[in-house]
Scaffold this active site. Structure first.
Site, PDB file in Angstrom:
ATOM      1  N   GLY A 164       7.217 -12.943 -51.927  1.00  0.00           N
ATOM      2  CA  GLY A 164       8.291 -11.975 -52.082  1.00  0.00           C
ATOM      3  C   GLY A 164       9.361 -12.197 -51.031  1.00  0.00           C
ATOM      4  N   HIS A 175      12.118  -3.563 -46.923  1.00  0.00           N
ATOM      5  CA  HIS A 175      13.112  -4.429 -46.266  1.00  0.00           C
ATOM      6  C   HIS A 175      14.532  -3.943 -46.569  1.00  0.00           C
ATOM      7  CE1 HIS A 175      10.854  -7.657 -44.414  1.00  0.00           C
ATOM      8  NE2 HIS A 175      10.181  -7.934 -45.514  1.00  0.00           N
ATOM      9  N   CYS A 199       4.517 -11.490 -43.780  1.00  0.00           N
ATOM     10  CA  CYS A 199       5.942 -11.407 -44.107  1.00  0.00           C
ATOM     11  C   CYS A 199       6.617 -12.683 -43.620  1.00  0.00           C
ATOM     12  CB  CYS A 199       6.541 -10.190 -43.403  1.00  0.00           C
ATOM     13  SG  CYS A 199       8.305 -10.003 -43.671  1.00  0.00           S
ATOM     14  N   LEU A 200       7.495 -13.230 -44.441  1.00  0.00           N
ATOM     15  CA  LEU A 200       8.185 -14.464 -44.046  1.00  0.00           C
ATOM     16  C   LEU A 200       9.063 -14.238 -42.812  1.00  0.00           C
ATOM     17  CD1 LEU A 200       9.170 -15.904 -47.544  1.00  0.00           C
ATOM     18  CD2 LEU A 200       7.294 -16.616 -46.045  1.00  0.00           C
ATOM     19  N   GLN A 249      16.319 -10.206 -45.742  1.00  0.00           N
ATOM     20  CA  GLN A 249      15.688 -11.252 -44.933  1.00  0.00           C
ATOM     21  C   GLN A 249      16.530 -12.521 -44.839  1.00  0.00           C
ATOM     22  OE1 GLN A 249      11.859 -10.638 -47.270  1.00  0.00           O
ATOM     23  NE2 GLN A 249      11.074 -11.410 -45.337  1.00  0.00           N
ATOM     24  N   HIS A 263       6.529  -3.407 -50.137  1.00  0.00           N
ATOM     25  CA  HIS A 263       6.865  -4.156 -48.916  1.00  0.00           C
ATOM     26  C   HIS A 263       8.313  -4.650 -48.984  1.00  0.00           C
ATOM     27  CE1 HIS A 263       5.785  -7.381 -45.788  1.00  0.00           C
ATOM     28  NE2 HIS A 263       6.977  -7.744 -46.227  1.00  0.00           N
ATOM     29  N   GLU A 264       8.688  -5.244 -50.122  1.00  0.00           N
ATOM     30  CA  GLU A 264      10.047  -5.791 -50.253  1.00  0.00           C
ATOM     31  C   GLU A 264      11.094  -4.684 -50.293  1.00  0.00           C
ATOM     32  OE1 GLU A 264      10.319  -8.797 -49.586  1.00  0.00           O
ATOM     33  OE2 GLU A 264       8.215  -9.311 -49.906  1.00  0.00           O
TER      34      GLU A 264
HETATM   35 NI    NI Z   1       8.494  -9.074 -45.673  1.00  0.00          NI
END
Ligand code: NI
Length: 167
Positions: A46, A137, A91-92, A51, A133-134
């Site tokens: 995701g 962000h 998370c990236l 991000q 989660h996304e």
């Molecule tokens: Ni994330």
């Protein structure tokens, strides 16, 4: 298509609240395609526009094993949530950190797709967690903010140290 640089926690830009997308046009479709490519290359399941330092309300997700179920959510809204589950999240933007977070286990989300059409999707378990989660962000929230202050401080220190060693 292009790979986009991903912001790393504790970059303050990750705490920007994204604005709704007014028109789903060529620019947004290009960003969606670039975000998908960036997510797959990372690799991740995701990615939110926040991000990649684009503060508009869009996320891409693919929780399949073979990259066959790309979902793009534009201006997503949770219209239902229920149940509870606890799972390890990564998370990236927080590389190498995996921590357990409590989320709703079932959600219903309404959004626009890249064609600009509205859709409603019911999701459970991993997909439900990933969507939550996304969407966090987009409100400037990173998953580590669900953890204790002490853990957050440790994670921050670790990532700052990592980035000094890398660059
Ligand atoms: Ni994330």
């Amino acid at each position: 298509m292009a790979l986009l640089p991903i912001l790393h926690y504790p970059d303050p830009r990750l705490h920007t609240c994204a604005t709704p997308i007014k028109t789903v046009g060529a620019t947004i479709r290009q960003l969606a395609a670039d975000m998908a490519e960036t997510m797959y290359a990372a690799p991740g399941i995701g990615l939110a526009a926040t991000q990649v330092n684009q503060h508009v309300r869009m996320v891409v997700i693919d929780v399949s094993d073979d990259k066959s179920q790309l979902l793009t959510f534009i201006n997503p809204e949770l219209i239902e949530k229920s149940g509870e589950c606890e799972g390890e999240e990564g998370c990236l933007s927080v590389p190498g950190i995996y921590e357990t977070v409590k989320r709703a286990s079932h959600i219903v989300v309404r959004a626009l797709n890249v064609g600009g059409d509205e859709f409603v999707l019911a999701a459970d378990d991993l997909l439900a967690v990933c969507i939550q989660h996304e969407m966090d962000h987009l409100d400037g929230k990173v998953f580590v903010e669900y953890l204790s202050r002490l853990k957050q401080t440790r994670i921050k220190a670790k990532l700052v140290k990592q980035s000094r060693e890398t660059f």
